[in-house]
Design a protein around this motif. Structure first.
Motif, mmCIF file in Angstrom:
data_model
loop_
_atom_site.group_PDB
_atom_site.id
_atom_site.type_symbol
_atom_site.label_atom_id
_atom_site.label_comp_id
_atom_site.label_asym_id
_atom_site.label_seq_id
_atom_site.Cartn_x
_atom_site.Cartn_y
_atom_site.Cartn_z
ATOM 1 N N PHE A 242 0.844 -1.202 0.000
ATOM 2 C CA PHE A 242 0.000 0.000 0.000
ATOM 3 C C PHE A 242 0.883 1.257 0.000
ATOM 4 N N ASP A 243 1.944 1.245 0.809
ATOM 5 C CA ASP A 243 2.846 2.404 0.857
ATOM 6 C C ASP A 243 3.512 2.636 -0.502
ATOM 7 N N PHE A 244 3.873 1.555 -1.142
ATOM 8 C CA PHE A 244 4.482 1.646 -2.479
ATOM 9 C C PHE A 244 3.503 2.310 -3.453
ATOM 10 N N GLN A 245 2.264 1.852 -3.441
ATOM 11 C CA GLN A 245 1.246 2.459 -4.316
ATOM 12 C C GLN A 245 1.059 3.949 -3.989
ATOM 13 N N ARG A 246 1.024 4.233 -2.693
ATOM 14 C CA ARG A 246 0.838 5.625 -2.265
ATOM 15 C C ARG A 246 1.974 6.502 -2.779
ATOM 16 N N ASN B 199 -23.403 -26.273 -5.227
ATOM 17 C CA ASN B 199 -22.515 -26.873 -4.229
ATOM 18 C C ASN B 199 -22.751 -26.340 -2.816
ATOM 19 N N GLY B 200 -23.844 -25.621 -2.670
ATOM 20 C CA GLY B 200 -24.178 -25.117 -1.340
ATOM 21 C C GLY B 200 -23.311 -23.948 -0.887
ATOM 22 N N ILE B 201 -22.628 -23.318 -1.868
ATOM 23 C CA ILE B 201 -21.734 -22.204 -1.522
ATOM 24 C C ILE B 201 -22.404 -20.877 -1.859
ATOM 25 N N ILE B 202 -22.345 -19.970 -0.903
ATOM 26 C CA ILE B 202 -22.826 -18.610 -1.135
ATOM 27 C C ILE B 202 -21.600 -17.699 -1.093
ATOM 28 N N LEU B 203 -21.502 -16.767 -2.037
ATOM 29 C CA LEU B 203 -20.304 -15.909 -2.054
ATOM 30 C C LEU B 203 -20.643 -14.560 -2.656
ATOM 31 N N ASP B 204 -19.762 -13.609 -2.453
ATOM 32 C CA ASP B 204 -19.930 -12.320 -3.112
ATOM 33 C C ASP B 204 -18.633 -11.532 -3.027
ATOM 34 N N THR B 205 -18.609 -10.449 -3.810
ATOM 35 C CA THR B 205 -17.506 -9.501 -3.749
ATOM 36 C C THR B 205 -18.066 -8.190 -3.204
ATOM 37 N N VAL B 206 -17.257 -7.500 -2.422
ATOM 38 C CA VAL B 206 -17.696 -6.268 -1.757
ATOM 39 C C VAL B 206 -16.566 -5.251 -1.872
ATOM 40 N N GLU B 207 -16.856 -4.114 -2.509
ATOM 41 C CA GLU B 207 -15.804 -3.126 -2.718
ATOM 42 C C GLU B 207 -16.055 -1.875 -1.881
ATOM 43 N N ILE B 208 -15.008 -1.414 -1.264
ATOM 44 C CA ILE B 208 -15.061 -0.229 -0.381
ATOM 45 C C ILE B 208 -13.829 0.631 -0.681
ATOM 46 N N SER B 209 -13.714 1.772 -0.019
ATOM 47 C CA SER B 209 -12.482 2.557 -0.156
ATOM 48 C C SER B 209 -12.179 3.238 1.168
ATOM 49 N N ALA B 210 -10.934 3.640 1.330
ATOM 50 C CA ALA B 210 -10.554 4.383 2.534
ATOM 51 C C ALA B 210 -9.279 5.161 2.261
ATOM 52 N N ASN B 211 -9.010 6.103 3.130
ATOM 53 C CA ASN B 211 -7.755 6.850 3.035
ATOM 54 C C ASN B 211 -6.574 5.917 3.320
ATOM 55 N N TRP B 212 -5.405 6.374 2.905
ATOM 56 C CA TRP B 212 -4.196 5.549 3.045
ATOM 57 C C TRP B 212 -3.942 5.120 4.481
ATOM 58 N N ASP B 213 -4.185 6.003 5.417
ATOM 59 C CA ASP B 213 -3.843 5.643 6.799
ATOM 60 C C ASP B 213 -4.901 4.741 7.447
ATOM 61 N N ARG B 214 -5.973 4.442 6.743
ATOM 62 C CA ARG B 214 -7.010 3.568 7.278
ATOM 63 C C ARG B 214 -7.139 2.263 6.500
ATOM 64 N N ILE B 215 -6.615 2.227 5.293
ATOM 65 C CA ILE B 215 -6.936 1.097 4.406
ATOM 66 C C ILE B 215 -6.381 -0.230 4.939
ATOM 67 N N GLY B 216 -5.209 -0.177 5.571
ATOM 68 C CA GLY B 216 -4.644 -1.403 6.143
ATOM 69 C C GLY B 216 -5.525 -1.938 7.267
ATOM 70 N N ASP B 217 -6.018 -1.039 8.087
ATOM 71 C CA ASP B 217 -6.896 -1.461 9.185
ATOM 72 C C ASP B 217 -8.240 -1.967 8.663
ATOM 73 N N VAL B 218 -8.724 -1.361 7.590
ATOM 74 C CA VAL B 218 -9.963 -1.878 6.992
ATOM 75 C C VAL B 218 -9.738 -3.307 6.517
ATOM 76 N N TYR B 219 -8.634 -3.531 5.829
ATOM 77 C CA TYR B 219 -8.323 -4.890 5.362
ATOM 78 C C TYR B 219 -8.309 -5.855 6.544
ATOM 79 N N ASP B 220 -7.523 -5.524 7.551
ATOM 80 C CA ASP B 220 -7.382 -6.434 8.696
ATOM 81 C C ASP B 220 -8.718 -6.685 9.382
ATOM 82 N N ALA B 221 -9.467 -5.611 9.609
ATOM 83 C CA ALA B 221 -10.714 -5.749 10.364
ATOM 84 C C ALA B 221 -11.748 -6.560 9.591
#
Lengths: 467, 467
Positions: free
Chosen positions: A240-244, A333-355
């Protein structure tokens, strides 16, 4: 035939108002996983009263006026590729199918503008422009199955957004029919200080504020040079820092995608290394600028001690990027799934990922929790989560699905992120919208809706939170 | 004291509600030439009932609510640098002076964001950010005399817009008080697909949809390299084509300004040549990208057979660019003048120039008709006209002024251009707004206004066309 069906047939022509079961059934909902699950479990939502297929903006206006006059709810439909439940009909509603409005109205090579009727398939539109040496530059994963009007209605993003912008940056003018039948054409000149920008009332309105009938896009000359780079990313925050650093230094590789280890292994089995993640980039533009960008990024990568990866990964992604998965096999196969897209500022995005990842992993019956980033900004990043679960009882699939969504929505909001990056709100996210807009913003949105559509006839049940 | 003045003093504090003649008189109007002319001819518009100076957003909300409750019209005031008549009080109105709300709320070096209360002077804001090694990158000519909230309310453009964008590209979040007193904070995350973008209801609203109380801007790291180029332009359309080629090839010099011969002579007497025009450019960014841009532009210039000019012209422009002329001297000499900015697509901009200049020259009593471009886009260009007239009778000055505006507005619209590039609408342009928005767009704007401000108390008489 009900009265409204008769009136529609009289106003347009009989063959534009379809009431056969197959047609009505095929447009009951969009690509929202929850609707597919309901179908799979024989809990189908009702077909609409009829499917009306206008050919012109004036006919759209006629349909809207008739619906308003008769108090009939109206659901606009592009190509049905939405994944948030923006389309889900009930039996007393008219489905307004834009599929017959597909003309390329004009291609303006001097001003770099192209105009299509809203129902045109996105990939067909891109190909028509490409034939002349240009590109719209908007590449949603759904490009082959989505309409150009749908891009605008859902406020979509394309895979090349870091340089080309999101749909709001690519749109030039929007023609639409308001809920009272008025035809408007908003946006004039390359830029204007002419009061509130009315295009933004329609962008992302998901059929609730009017029907988008025609769109003009800015187009780009084809890039002189295209180049690919890829790096192994052992440490997510470092990536993330590299991208930033790349973005804040002023570089804009149109594609920047950072995958966590799980997704790297799944997407790039032959290029992945040591169970670590990967960042892939595409660079486009005048040759000398691309060369400058490549050199600058290599220098930053060295500062971050990043190891280059095989750019075959980028080619592989380019080949497969517009694949849209079929839900059926998973559901079988009894599997339920989805994709969910969000965004955040650089100093929050790592915590969003982890949480968010932690919240999904904590839940019973979950098989997968992973993410990649796909849209970078000087001020922050998006994340695109995938979760999948398989409960013991198939009857619990909806519950698992809703819980997965809730976990990611609440984790994102708790960490200060925005809960919706580029798929829109629809039904799946409407009761999380207040996290983004606040109570005041929701009030403003409701005021806008009440002013334009006082009888709540335009795609009711979508976008606005439940009362 | 009237009832509303008493109530305001009770709600805030007595020293925040000013009723002395000097204060009320000094905020009767903005920098609109027509208001200055009226003053000069002893035809002054009335002072407001009082000037109220809130310190906090909550106090703004209290003031707005009190005005709504008592049916009192309210005129927001930043620093009064608007040039379109967005501020012009009458005796029964409250003037809401944002001049005490000037805090820098936060400077976020990680996410490149800065937040100011709306009343902060623009140049002070820029300097505070510059001290830390960053720039807001928004440089309206008025930067030394305008407020950051005013930039947003009028949908302003800066001189470095070609790379940095206009205010809508630079703004991140907007905090505002709606006409019912609700506080909203719109914009979350680096990008969102969360319904209509509510920021755009406030951007350009000129006080008619609410009071902007706080703004967050994206900031940029200071450029690694800055370079200047200049070319003589003997043929105006050729210069436009040159600019188009640069922009459509994907280059973005932040400053691109093409002056016609008359303005070149006036602005660059020492560098002008043979009574021809000039194009000046500033290039900024990472060194390698600036170098690539310079080489590419030189190559295009050679293709267009353009002769380089002395870049001392660029330095001269940089030194003088934020000068705001005083109207008084002109008025004392019986001269009425103004600047009028519009935009159009590339294939129309030459005709807009010709038609508007011809229309002004045709008029009796006109002394000057000239223009330059100052904001370029891949899809078109703006033009910034200057006209000046001196009627035989000073009583005719207003008539000459209105006729000059009308000539440029109608010539622009007839050629397909947009009638307002970056000064906004105010009073001077409101009855030309339909050229941009169409009847449908005006209807939508009126619906929005009626929904938010049903009693028409927020800056009445501005933006919306006369009924």
């Amino acid at each position: 035939m009900t009265d409204i069906v008769k009136q529609l047939a009289a106003a347009l022509s009989a063959d534009q108002v379809l009431t056969d079961d197959a047609t009505r059934d095929s447009r009951r909902h969009d690509y929202w996983m929850r609707s597919w699950l309901a179908d799979h479990q024989d809990n189908k939502n009702p077909s609409p009263l009829c499917v009306v297929q206008p050919h012109t903006t004036q006919e759209v206006s006629d349909v809207v006026k008739l619906c308003r006059k008769t108090g009939t709810a109206l659901v606009p439909f592009g190509l049905g590729s939405g994944v948030c439940g923006g389309v889900q009909t009930s039996a007393d509603q008219v489905l307004l199918d834009m599929g017959k409005m597909t003309n390329m109205v004009s291609l303006d090579e001097t001003n770099l503008l192209v105009t299509f009727q809203a129902g045109r398939n996105g990939l067909e539109a891109e190909n028509m422009v490409a034939e002349k040496g240009f590109t719209i530059g908007h590449w949603p994963q759904s490009i082959a199955v989505s309409s150009v009007g749908g891009w605008v209605a859902t406020r979509a993003s394309g895979q090349f957004s870091t340089a080309n912008g999101n749909i709001e940056d690519i749109i030039y003018t929007i023609e639409a029919v308001l809920p009272d039948g008025t035809i408007i054409n908003t946006g004039k000149g390359p830029r204007a200080a002419a009061g509130p920008d009315l295009r933004h009332i329609l962008l992302g309105s998901e059929g609730t504020m009017g029907v988008i009938t025609q769109v003009t896009f800015k187009i780009l000359r084809k890039a002189e040079k295209v180049a690919h780079t890829a790096y192994h990313i052992a440490d997510i925050p470092k990536g993330f820092d590299f991208q930033r650093e790349i973005l804040q230094s002023g570089w804009r590789p149109p594609v920047m995608r950072q995958y966590d280890a799980l997704e790297t292994k799944r997407n790039f089995p032959d290029q992945a290394k040591d169970d670590v993640g990967m960042l892939i980039m595409v660079h486009e533009g005048p040759t000398s600028r691309v060369d400058a960008e490549l050199a600058a990024i290599q220098k930053i990568a060295t500062e971050y001690s990043l190891e280059e990866a095989d750019t075959e990964a980028v080619s592989r992604w380019l080949d497969q990027r517009n694949h849209v998965p079929t839900w059926t096999e998973f559901l079988d196969n009894g599997i339920i799934l989805d994709t969910v897209e969000i965004s955040a500022n650089w100093d929050r995005i790592g915590d969003v990922y982890d949480a968010a990842i932690a919240a999904i992993k904590e839940m019973p019956n979950m098989l997968n929790a992973s993410a990649h980033s796909s849209h970078g900004y000087a001020n922050g990043l998006n994340l695109y989560f995938t979760f999948a679960g398989r409960p013991e009882e198939s009857a619990d699939m909806a519950k698992v699905y809703d819980a997965g969504w809730k976990a990611i929505m609440e984790a994102t909001a708790a960490q200060g992120g925005s809960v919706a990056h580029h798929h829109g709100i629809g039904r799946v996210r409407k009761n999380y919208l207040e996290h983004d807009l606040g109570a005041g913003g929701i009030g403003l949105l409701r005021a806008l809706k009440a002013a334009l559509d006082p009888d709540n006839l335009m795609n009711p049940g979508v976008l606005l939170p439940d009362a």
